[in-house]
Write a protein that holds these residues in place. Structure first.
Motif: not given
Length: 857
Positions: A53-64, A618-628
């Motif tokens: 649903r949110y690839p730009k958050i969870y696959v950050a290295n493929f974000n333009h 839970y480390k996969l969720l990157s909670l800090g990045n998600l909260f950001k």
């Protein structure tokens, strides 16, 4: 009929400690397994859904948006993860080999993951011995697979008493044998991994010819040599190589303060520009995203699109939209009526830019009341109302003039300099040489990469840096002693007897409710322990950041050491010692300590299961990045620059992620002979951890520090420490069971282990820090430049796009110049369009330029 047996006879045989007739209930790890599986699987499933649903958050290295970011741009060639399959990313991740990790994530990532692979191998071998040999032998003599369960202690002693003491001593000899076996297994895999890392490091770094590989940091420069020409002549007079360039670090603190002030003013100006555009009907999708993030975000901005991550259709762009709502239109209709947002804003600003004076900055089609206002009095509450954009622009103009003057000033030189040699081999020789016979004079070290330097700390005087080091060291010492109190209090929850002493009413309640007793004495301590272990490392990360380290890699290595010291001393040693009932009677210390270690093994089973099965996913969720994205963006993300930084990939910090796995490995080794459960739980922990961290290092996070694998010596030494504790624990266990001969045969092991450490320090450490001259590529053929006749090495030429290593790509066109001396004094950033940005200068003219992610930190 068996003869009458007294408790004294039982203690005299093998087991020690007071017999508690009020035995605790059996604690079964299956409860913890069920709870951890529920937590872990929920997090794993949620991540798999959110990733789509949110690839730009969870696959950050493929974000333009961060494609130009130097630490993530190298990931663009990694295998693409499927955008439709829920679990299709798993086999792709597993197929990525070590060479791909090296090429795309760097040497530090390979060393980190290599530690987990080594742990999996050595624990798997130990587990095979434990399952096939140790546990069957123990079951034959004691009737139990593990010797770590405090339950049924009285019955076990009777069973042992019924056997001949000589036969039981034969069983204890297996402990002695496998203490040797497991020590040799751990040592073998340790040195095997060390040799592998050294060979990889020498081959990897030997091919590089970047500016970092040719530069050394020289400290302790005497006052008479704090001039570039004088220092260059002195170094070359030592006949150790030819100097290419020298940068002497100066006390640029005043210039640094000016840039900090400019950053605050620039931020205000950009906020007012955004407010200005919104008041004039120009709405930014980026700003909508930052201020209105909600569960339906994917529907509005195609963040859940099934297209690939590089699909330009997914890129957020500026467009004119109503501030009240967003209307979706067919793609063709939208494209036909929409031009670039930068072109729209540029045309409208330039059209109105008829007056070049600062007092009449460019206007849109607005009225005077639509421009943002500000009061320049106390707290912004008093004083006349001024045009906010003009006010901030005037402030920027003033401070830019002051920065220009400050750049021309002559600042006092410090005792530190960066010396770039003509070749890598010369730099390596200088870094290992002793240049001056005086103490603390002309001390050489390999230089950190330009992007790795913390210039704010490097510009500090020696007095300021020493004060910070002293203050932080003192504070950590005092704070560590204070932390003993909550840790000892937490240890009281491990048994009903200790709970009754510190909290009588709770103890009475638990005594009448066996289920509650089991939950409080088994599950509760592990969760409190985990929470404490999650919170405290962030404190040590922060305290390391103010200690004055001159590079991010040194700061990170220091954080690893500090966090490991905390969890090892406070959460392992103190926690273990707090498990003893009383230390007042010296005759019972050994018995009580043995009993405490035996009970704590069950706690560690629960802890490792919780950490591996429950917490790692839970480390996969990157909670800090998600909260950001979901919460932080609502409050402080207001401008295009904020939006750009919002998509900056999270940083993978070794100081947070590495100390706990090292401790888990030590705990697993310490109990490896006595507990097959802990050995198996530790193996599962490292298998899951390897999988999770591999995804994070490759796809979700970046690791900017440039330590080139220097974290491995820290890991090696701490595992050696774990081996020593393992050997002493086994010797103490045998001695407490009156098997003194078995214990005495373990005496050579600590000596052999320390010999391994000495061998590592003498023969392996140099190769873990420096590059051997034979490993360096000898393609650095000097040539004469036909135009000016200057001698130049091939390594100093401008590199093309086909770089060999990640480090060379990071360091393209980098120098050791102080950034604030050469940084552009650009105006407010008001728009982003793909890979370009729009800036407004002080004269009101708009400037369009390519986006460089690092400039917008």
């Amino acid at each position: 009929m068996f003869p009458q047996v007294s408790f004294d006879d039982i203690r005299q045989l093998n087991y020690s400690g007071p017999i508690d007739t009020q035995r605790p209930p059996t604690r079964v790890a299956s409860v913890q397994i069920i709870v951890s599986l529920v937590l872990g699987f929920s997090a794993f499933l949620l991540f798999s859904i959110l990733r789509l649903r949110y690839p730009k958050i969870y696959v950050a290295n493929f974000n333009h948006l961060n494609s130009n970011y130097v630490h993530s741009s190298s990931r663009q060639n990694l295998p693409k993860l499927p955008s439709r399959s829920l679990f299709g990313w798993i086999p792709i991740l597993l197929r990525i080999n070590e060479q791909q990790v090296l090429d795309h994530a760097g040497l530090d990532a390979v060393v980190f993951l290599g530690f987990f692979k080594m742990c999996i191998k050595l624990l798997a071998v130990c587990a095979i011995f434990a399952v096939t040999v140790i546990s069957p032998i123990r079951y034959k003599f004691t009737g139990k697979l593990d010797q770590d369960d405090p339950d049924d202690e009285l019955d076990d002693n009777f069973k042992i008493f019924k056997k001949k003491k000589q036969r039981y001593e034969l069983f204890l000899w297996s402990y002695t044998v496998f203490t040797y076996v497991f020590t040799f297994i751990v040592s073998y895999f340790l040195f095997q991994q060390t040799v592998k890392i050294i060979e990889m490091r020498q081959k990897y770094l030997g091919k590089q010819k970047s500016i970092t590989d040719r530069t050394i940091k020289l400290s302790g420069i005497p006052p008479m040599l704090r001039d570039e020409e004088d220092l260059k002549r002195h170094v070359e007079s030592l006949n150790i190589g030819e100097v290419d360039s020298i940068v002497i670090v100066k006390e640029w603190n005043e210039l640094n303060k000016l840039f900090q002030l400019r950053k605050k003013i620039l931020r205000k100006a950009e906020v007012y520009w955004v407010a200005y555009f919104e008041a004039n009907g120009i709405k930014n999708k980026n700003d909508i995203l930052c201020s209105n993030l909600h569960p339906n975000l994917g529907d509005l901005f195609n963040m859940n699109s099934t297209a690939t991550y590089h699909d330009r259709e997914e890129e957020p762009t500026f467009s004119e939209q109503s501030s009240e709502r967003v209307v979706e239109e067919p793609v063709g209709a939208t494209e036909s009526r929409r031009s670039s947002i930068i072109e729209q804003i540029t045309d409208r600003i330039d059209q109105e830019n008829m007056d070049e004076s600062i007092g009449q900055l460019p206007l849109l089609d607005d009225e005077l009341h639509s421009r943002p206002k500000i009061r320049n009095g106390l707290f912004g509450l008093f004083g006349p109302r001024l045009d906010a954009i003009n006010y901030c622009t005037q402030q920027l103009e003033v401070i830019d003039k002051e920065i220009t003057r400050a750049r021309q000033r002559d600042y006092p030189a410090t005792s530190t300099a960066f010396i770039t040699m003509k070749s890598v081999s010369q730099a390596q020789m200088v870094a290992q040489a002793v240049l001056d016979p005086k103490i603390n004079h002309l001390i050489t070290n390999l230089a950190p990469a330009p992007h790795d330097i913390i210039w704010d700390h490097l510009c500090l005087t020696r007095k300021e840096r020493n004060f910070r080091i002293f203050f932080v060291t003192l504070f950590i010492g005092i704070f560590s002693l204070i932390l003993v109190i909550p840790v000892r209090y937490l240890a009281q929850f491990l048994s009903l007897k200790s709970i009754s002493k510190v909290w009588p009413s709770l103890g009475k309640f638990l005594e009448n409710n066996k289920l509650a007793e089991t939950l409080v004495t088994t599950l509760l301590p592990t969760y409190l322990f985990t929470i404490l272990n999650i919170i405290m490392p962030y404190f040590y990360i922060w305290i390391s950041s103010i200690q004055g380290y001159t590079s991010h890699s040194d700061e990170e290595l220091s954080a690893v050491s500090k966090n490991f010291f905390y969890i090892f001393v406070n959460l392992f040693l103190v926690f273990t010692m707090a498990g003893t009932a009383s230390l007042s009677d010296t005759t019972k210390i050994a018995y009580q300590l043995a009993q405490s270690l035996r009970k704590l093994s069950l706690f560690y089973v629960d802890l490792i299961i919780l950490q591996g099965l429950g917490i790692f996913p839970y480390k996969l969720l990157s909670l800090g990045n998600l909260f950001k994205f979901s919460i932080g963006a609502l409050f402080w993300c207001k401008t295009p620059r904020d939006y750009l930084n919002l998509y900056k990939p999270p940083v993978f910090n070794f100081g947070l992620q590495l100390p706990q796995p090292i401790l888990i490995l030590i705990i697993t080794i310490v109990y490896s002979v006595m507990s097959t459960k802990i050995l198996t739980a530790g193996l599962v922990y490292f298998i899951i951890g390897y999988f999770v961290f591999k995804y994070q290092l490759l796809y979700a996070c970046v690791h900017p520090p440039h330590s080139t694998g220097k974290v491995w010596p820290l890991v090696f030494r701490r595992i050696i420490l774990g081996l020593l504790i393992f050997q002493l624990t086994m010797a103490g266990t045998l001695a407490l069971q009156k098997a003194y001969i078995c214990a005495s045969f373990l005496a050579p092991l600590p000596i052999l282990t320390l010999a391994c450490l000495w061998n590592f320090q003498q023969n392996y450490i140099p190769l873990s820090i420096f590059i051997a001259l034979r490993s360096i590529d000898n393609d650095e053929v000097s040539y004469q430049d036909e135009d000016n006749g200057e001698s130049t090495s091939a390594s100093s030429q401008t590199m093309d796009s086909n770089f060999k290593t990640l480090d060379e790509r990071r360091e393209l066109n980098k120098t050791y110049e102080y950034p604030h001396l050469i940084d552009n004094l650009d105006g407010p950033l008001i728009a982003i369009d793909g890979t370009e940005i729009l800036l407004v200068n002080n004269d009101g003219m708009t400037v369009r330029k390519a986006k460089d992610f690092e400039e917008w930190d």
